[in-house]
Design a protein around this motif. Structure first.
Motif, mmCIF file in Angstrom:
data_model
loop_
_atom_site.group_PDB
_atom_site.id
_atom_site.type_symbol
_atom_site.label_atom_id
_atom_site.label_comp_id
_atom_site.label_asym_id
_atom_site.label_seq_id
_atom_site.Cartn_x
_atom_site.Cartn_y
_atom_site.Cartn_z
ATOM 1 N N VAL A 167 0.842 -1.203 0.000
ATOM 2 C CA VAL A 167 0.000 0.000 0.000
ATOM 3 C C VAL A 167 0.873 1.248 0.000
ATOM 4 O O VAL A 167 0.645 2.193 -0.757
ATOM 5 N N ASN A 168 1.903 1.232 0.856
ATOM 6 C CA ASN A 168 2.784 2.402 0.914
ATOM 7 C C ASN A 168 3.505 2.623 -0.403
ATOM 8 O O ASN A 168 3.737 3.755 -0.809
ATOM 9 N N ASN A 169 3.868 1.518 -1.072
ATOM 10 C CA ASN A 169 4.537 1.659 -2.357
ATOM 11 C C ASN A 169 3.589 2.171 -3.426
ATOM 12 O O ASN A 169 3.982 2.954 -4.286
ATOM 13 N N LEU A 170 2.340 1.736 -3.352
ATOM 14 C CA LEU A 170 1.340 2.210 -4.314
ATOM 15 C C LEU A 170 1.231 3.727 -4.267
ATOM 16 O O LEU A 170 1.066 4.385 -5.292
ATOM 17 N N ALA A 171 1.337 4.279 -3.042
ATOM 18 C CA ALA A 171 1.219 5.726 -2.888
ATOM 19 C C ALA A 171 2.356 6.446 -3.592
ATOM 20 O O ALA A 171 2.246 7.621 -3.919
ATOM 21 N N GLY A 172 3.460 5.740 -3.846
ATOM 22 C CA GLY A 172 4.598 6.417 -4.442
ATOM 23 C C GLY A 172 4.763 6.195 -5.929
ATOM 24 O O GLY A 172 5.692 6.721 -6.536
ATOM 25 N N ILE A 173 3.870 5.428 -6.515
ATOM 26 C CA ILE A 173 3.998 5.137 -7.947
ATOM 27 C C ILE A 173 3.650 6.380 -8.765
ATOM 28 O O ILE A 173 2.674 7.066 -8.465
ATOM 29 N N PRO A 174 4.432 6.711 -9.790
ATOM 30 C CA PRO A 174 4.120 7.874 -10.619
ATOM 31 C C PRO A 174 2.726 7.750 -11.237
ATOM 32 O O PRO A 174 2.306 6.651 -11.606
ATOM 33 N N SER A 175 2.062 8.893 -11.342
ATOM 34 C CA SER A 175 0.661 8.828 -11.741
ATOM 35 C C SER A 175 0.482 8.324 -13.168
ATOM 36 O O SER A 175 -0.540 7.730 -13.494
ATOM 37 N N ILE A 176 1.482 8.538 -14.016
ATOM 38 C CA ILE A 176 1.333 8.085 -15.403
ATOM 39 C C ILE A 176 1.221 6.559 -15.454
ATOM 40 O O ILE A 176 0.546 5.992 -16.310
ATOM 41 N N THR A 179 -9.531 5.401 -12.334
ATOM 42 C CA THR A 179 -8.061 5.414 -12.293
ATOM 43 C C THR A 179 -7.563 6.370 -11.221
ATOM 44 O O THR A 179 -6.681 6.030 -10.428
ATOM 45 N N LEU A 180 -8.151 7.560 -11.174
ATOM 46 C CA LEU A 180 -7.739 8.516 -10.138
ATOM 47 C C LEU A 180 -8.125 8.008 -8.754
ATOM 48 O O LEU A 180 -7.417 8.247 -7.773
ATOM 49 N N GLY A 181 -9.271 7.297 -8.680
ATOM 50 C CA GLY A 181 -9.688 6.718 -7.405
ATOM 51 C C GLY A 181 -8.639 5.751 -6.898
ATOM 52 O O GLY A 181 -8.283 5.742 -5.721
ATOM 53 N N LEU A 182 -8.108 4.976 -7.812
ATOM 54 C CA LEU A 182 -7.058 4.014 -7.478
ATOM 55 C C LEU A 182 -5.824 4.742 -6.961
ATOM 56 O O LEU A 182 -5.124 4.265 -6.070
ATOM 57 N N LEU A 183 -5.582 5.893 -7.562
ATOM 58 C CA LEU A 183 -4.414 6.695 -7.186
ATOM 59 C C LEU A 183 -4.564 7.248 -5.775
ATOM 60 O O LEU A 183 -3.578 7.354 -5.039
ATOM 61 N N THR A 184 -5.788 7.598 -5.373
ATOM 62 C CA THR A 184 -6.001 8.138 -4.025
ATOM 63 C C THR A 184 -6.144 7.022 -2.992
ATOM 64 O O THR A 184 -5.942 7.249 -1.818
ATOM 65 N N LEU A 185 -6.478 5.826 -3.468
ATOM 66 C CA LEU A 185 -6.785 4.727 -2.546
ATOM 67 C C LEU A 185 -5.708 4.490 -1.482
ATOM 68 O O LEU A 185 -6.025 4.444 -0.291
ATOM 69 N N PRO A 186 -4.428 4.351 -1.870
ATOM 70 C CA PRO A 186 -3.430 4.080 -0.833
ATOM 71 C C PRO A 186 -3.368 5.176 0.216
ATOM 72 O O PRO A 186 -3.208 4.875 1.404
ATOM 73 N N VAL A 187 -3.514 6.425 -0.216
ATOM 74 C CA VAL A 187 -3.459 7.526 0.754
ATOM 75 C C VAL A 187 -4.623 7.412 1.732
ATOM 76 O O VAL A 187 -4.471 7.614 2.941
ATOM 77 N N VAL A 188 -5.803 7.075 1.205
ATOM 78 C CA VAL A 188 -6.971 6.931 2.073
ATOM 79 C C VAL A 188 -6.768 5.777 3.058
ATOM 80 O O VAL A 188 -7.089 5.885 4.240
ATOM 81 N N ILE A 199 -9.687 14.168 2.089
ATOM 82 C CA ILE A 199 -9.846 15.398 1.301
ATOM 83 C C ILE A 199 -8.502 15.863 0.753
ATOM 84 O O ILE A 199 -8.423 16.325 -0.387
ATOM 85 N N LEU A 200 -7.450 15.704 1.544
ATOM 86 C CA LEU A 200 -6.134 16.098 1.039
ATOM 87 C C LEU A 200 -5.740 15.219 -0.150
ATOM 88 O O LEU A 200 -5.166 15.699 -1.127
ATOM 89 N N ALA A 201 -6.070 13.947 -0.068
ATOM 90 C CA ALA A 201 -5.772 13.043 -1.184
ATOM 91 C C ALA A 201 -6.548 13.462 -2.427
ATOM 92 O O ALA A 201 -6.038 13.446 -3.548
ATOM 93 N N ILE A 202 -7.787 13.875 -2.207
ATOM 94 C CA ILE A 202 -8.618 14.321 -3.321
ATOM 95 C C ILE A 202 -8.025 15.574 -3.955
ATOM 96 O O ILE A 202 -7.927 15.696 -5.179
ATOM 97 N N ALA A 203 -7.618 16.512 -3.078
ATOM 98 C CA ALA A 203 -7.054 17.757 -3.583
ATOM 99 C C ALA A 203 -5.818 17.463 -4.431
ATOM 100 O O ALA A 203 -5.574 18.106 -5.450
ATOM 101 N N ARG A 204 -5.057 16.476 -3.997
ATOM 102 C CA ARG A 204 -3.853 16.094 -4.735
ATOM 103 C C ARG A 204 -4.229 15.529 -6.108
ATOM 104 O O ARG A 204 -3.646 15.883 -7.120
ATOM 105 N N ALA A 205 -5.218 14.657 -6.105
ATOM 106 C CA ALA A 205 -5.591 13.980 -7.343
ATOM 107 C C ALA A 205 -6.378 14.897 -8.280
ATOM 108 O O ALA A 205 -6.412 14.663 -9.486
#
Lengths: 257, 544
Positions: free
Chosen positions: B336-345, B390-399, B446-452
């Motif tokens: 999970v922690n690694n997922l949070a660090g994967i580049p968004s592309i 896709t963006l949801g997946l990107l925020t998931l680890p942070v959540v 919300i911070l994760a959302i703001a990021r995404a």
């Protein structure tokens, strides 16, 4: 001790052992806790008195790798029975913790928490139960006008009395108190002690304390634990004035512990 | 400084304090600079310009708005003017002129700034009008001219708008009919139910033909209306004395900027700002508004939130409250922690292959085999649904991490207190732990959302486009068309700033869009802080 023997004991422990993993914490315990009396557990830190207290409502289940052997009965029922409903058991055994732990809810909701989770919905019933419990906990007069304010607005001593009210609201047979005054100032401690004395007739109370004077003031019976063993148990006055064992005497006179 | 002081200097940690203060100051300065540059440049897009009439030394005049002044390569200073009138100036919007070559600059009150629907701005002097067959002259009646333009527009536009809407509706219906036709044809190929399919097909053919006919008729009516409307004309003269006739319908806004009063300037700014928020983009996105971008971004954030929140919170709860602390749990936590660090592309690539080609392609095969056979993709191509997942997946680890940490911060006494009263783990979680953890969970979320919200890279692979023909929400059943492509504020910045044919002219809009995105993120953060404070007051754990 004639008056103690006439009471049928509520809790009976025989050959009771408790282990944290492989490490034994309680060894061959044999103890009767009489009904309707206040029993105090004293002893140095790490002697197993809190552990034993937590065995009575199986709170030790929360820790991985603990094990109980031997017999520990509450009102004739084996606590250590794997078939027993722990939820039911915990409803019969109320507990007050060292640090006051009110929930992030209103005073009213805190008191009726146990009733609500037991499925009680009737508003009148809950209101009555709340008033009863708060009166018994000697908190009613202080909070009756703000029952629906957050419980966090109360002081530390009030918090602890609220926790006592919460514990007795579900009408338990026995109330366990794990150093209930150790986080409180002397005035609040006084109030809690008065409260214990008042509750003494109605409930069976077991109190763990490091404060010898407190044990002397509030309890009918005192048990001294040392290194996982029950060294001595007897009527409080007798134990404090004429201890039979040397360890007890040493501890009471402050030579160790 | 005595030796004692010198010793204390290091012991007290004075340099450390200075360093920390300097770092903080630098951060604040950067934020202010950042917001300042974007705001100032965005404001220039909104402010009413001063339209200058420039007389050049070697003869000739032109109308222009000074953009910037710099050192000329061959010495002296030079100024860049926006001169507009693209069709008369060899398609150039800008002109450099050495300051030494300027004979005189005046700001004539009669200079008109015309924003056109096509072809960029126009600068000139309004001389007359042909309205409803009548020829009229304007001397200096600016208010009268603007009012005439508005009343004429209000008269000619509504029927044209209605006809356009009807035409759009017809074409949408026809498209739906054609897709049904495709389906029936496909069914007719199968032996089973061939006759009924054929019958329906004949009916549908007739229906489609009728719609087509109606469309043709409507189109003719529309063209006639437009031709009639285009006879309502304003006549302008440029500074170079050329006469230009502009149909009123082509004028998006008529202003006499030099004649504006103070209040008039404020009104102009408000109108420009409102256009940006409420209008569709024009001219390859370089003019007009960003309404579809705002809508696309908001819908995207909304869908992302409702897809990521429940999964993230449930996963976090399980990890913290139920999962046994073993090798597998640790492995999951590391993952999970690694997922949070994967580049968004990389998430974009995953969305493209898994959501679009995998799930979308399969959905198409199952739901619309006939369209697949005809080479039409519905779900198997980028769309707002896949982009938000896709963006949801990107925020998931942070959540997940936020949930775990918030639950971990709840004192153990609360849990034990609840359990000791005979509550089950579930009741304890639901009634005591989760309420106390909710401020932390929501803030992290919300911070994760703001990021995404500002992520662009994954969107480029999953369905963002520079110009979407239709919005994901409209009045045509079923109203939400989540398979559609969409526009996005972040992508708009990239597209307008770097992909448009006239980058120089589009620059202000880039800043405006950036400012909007900034405001969006800022708003989300403010909401997060307010929410946290409110919930903390309600479930204040630290009050104990």
């Amino acid at each position: 001790m004639p008056n103690l023997e006439t009471c049928a004991p509520l809790v009976v422990a025989r050959d009771f052992n408790f282990f944290y993993g492989a490490k034994p914490a309680l060894h061959q315990l044999a103890l009767d806790i009489p009904r309707g009396k206040v029993t105090a557990f004293i002893g140095p830190s790490g002697c197993g008195k809190s552990t034993f207290l937590r065995c009575l409502n199986r709170m030790n289940d929360l820790i991985d790798g603990t094990k109980m052997t031997g017999s520990l009965r509450l009102d004739g029922k084996e606590i250590n029975d794997p078939e027993i409903d722990v939820i039911d058991l915990r409803r019969q055994v109320g507990m007050v913790f060292q640090k006051p732990n009110p929930f992030p809810k209103s005073i009213f909701e805190n008191v009726v928490y146990g009733l609500r989770i037991a499925g009680h919905r009737n508003r009148t019933f809950l209101t009555d139960a709340c008033e009863q419990s708060l009166k018994r906990a000697a908190l009613w007069d202080e909070v009756k006008d703000r029952l629906h304010d957050s419980a966090f607005g109360l002081s530390g001593g009030q918090h602890q009395r609220l926790c006592i009210a919460r514990a007795i609201a579900v009408a338990p047979e026995i109330v366990l108190m794990d150093e209930p005054c150790s986080a409180l100032d002397p005035r609040s401690t006084n109030k809690i002690e008065d409260l214990i004395n008042e509750l003494a007739g109605q409930y069976t109370i077991v109190i763990v304390t490091h404060n010898m004077q407190q044990a002397a003031r509030v309890s009918d019976l005192t048990a001294f634990f040392y290194e996982g063993k029950l060294v001595e148990v007897g009527e409080t006055e007798t134990l404090f004035t004429a201890p039979r064992c040397k360890e007890t005497e040493d501890y009471l006179t402050g030579r160790f512990g | 400084m005595t030796a004692h002081q010198r010793k204390n200097f290091w012991r007290i940690g004075e340099p450390g304090v200075w360093l920390a203060a300097a770092a903080l100051g630098l951060t604040v300065a950067m934020i202010l600079l950042f917001a300042g540059i974007i705001s100032v440049n965005a404001m220039r897009h909104l402010l009413a310009p001063k339209l200058a009439l420039i007389t050049v030394r070697d003869g000739g005049t032109f109308l222009g708005v000074a953009q910037k002044n710099e050192l000329a390569p061959e010495g002296g200073r030079r100024t860049q003017y926006k001169v507009a009138n693209r069709e008369l100036n060899n398609r150039a919007d800008f002109r450099w002129l050495d300051d030494a070559a300027v004979a005189a600059i005046t700001y004539p009150l009669a200079a008109a700034l015309v924003e056109r629907d096509g072809g960029g701005d126009f600068y000139g002097f309004l001389t007359g009008a042909e309205i409803a067959g009548e020829t009229r002259n304007f001397a200096a009646d600016f208010a009268g001219a603007v009012e005439l333009w508005q009343t004429t527009l209000a008269r000619v536009n509504p029927p044209i708008d209605r006809a356009q809407q009807k035409l759009a509706y017809l074409s949408e219906t026809l498209r739906a009919g054609q897709l049904r036709q495709l389906r029936l044809q496909y069914a007719a190929h199968n032996a089973r139910g061939r006759e009924t399919a054929q019958k329906e097909l004949d009916l549908l053919d007739a229906e489609n033909a009728a719609i087509k006919q109606a469309s043709v008729a409507e189109l003719a009516r529309l063209q006639a209306l437009q031709a009639a409307a285009d006879r309502e004309i304003f006549i302008f003269q440029t500074a170079e004395r050329q006469t230009v006739r502009l149909p009123i319908r082509a004028i998006a806004r008529l202003t006499f900027p030099n004649a504006l009063s103070f209040a008039g300037r404020q009104k102009y700014m408000a109108a420009r700002a409102w256009t940006i928020l409420s209008a569709m983009p024009r001219e390859a996105n370089t003019e007009g508004g960003v309404l579809p971008n705002i809508l696309g971004t908001v819908i995207l954030i909304f869908l992302m939130a409702i897809s990521a929140f429940p999964f993230g919170v449930i996963a976090g709860i399980y990890l913290r409250e139920y999962a046994r602390d073993g090798a597998l749990t640790r492995l999951i936590r590391i993952a999970v922690n690694n997922l949070a660090g994967i580049p968004s592309i990389v998430y974009g690539i995953f969305g493209l292959s898994f959501f679009i080609y995998g799930i979308g392609g399969t959905l198409d095969q199952i739901l619309y085999p006939e369209r697949v056979a005809a080479g039409i993709t519905t779900f198997g191509t980028g769309g707002i649904l896949w982009a938000s997942l896709t963006l949801g997946l990107l925020t998931l680890p942070v959540v997940i991490v936020a949930t775990e940490e918030a639950l971990g911060a709840v004192p153990a006494e609360i849990r034990q207190g609840s359990l000791a009263l005979g509550a089950t783990r579930w009741q304890t979680l639901w009634r005591a732990t989760l309420p106390m953890a909710s401020p932390g969970i929501l803030t992290g979320f919300i911070l994760a959302i703001a990021r995404a919200a500002g992520e662009v890279a994954p969107l480029m692979l999953t369905g963002v486009v520079k110009s979407a023909p239709a919005m994901p929400l409209d009045s045509i059943f079923p109203f939400a068309h989540l398979e559609r492509k969409f526009m996005h504020l972040g992508f708009h910045i990239y597209d307008v700033g770097f992909q448009s044919p006239n980058v120089e002219a589009a620059k202000p809009l880039v800043y405006v869009t950036a400012l909007l995105l900034l405001l969006l993120v800022f708003t989300l953060n403010v909401v997060a802080i307010k929410l946290r404070n409110y919930m903390r007051k309600k479930y204040a754990a630290h009050a104990l």
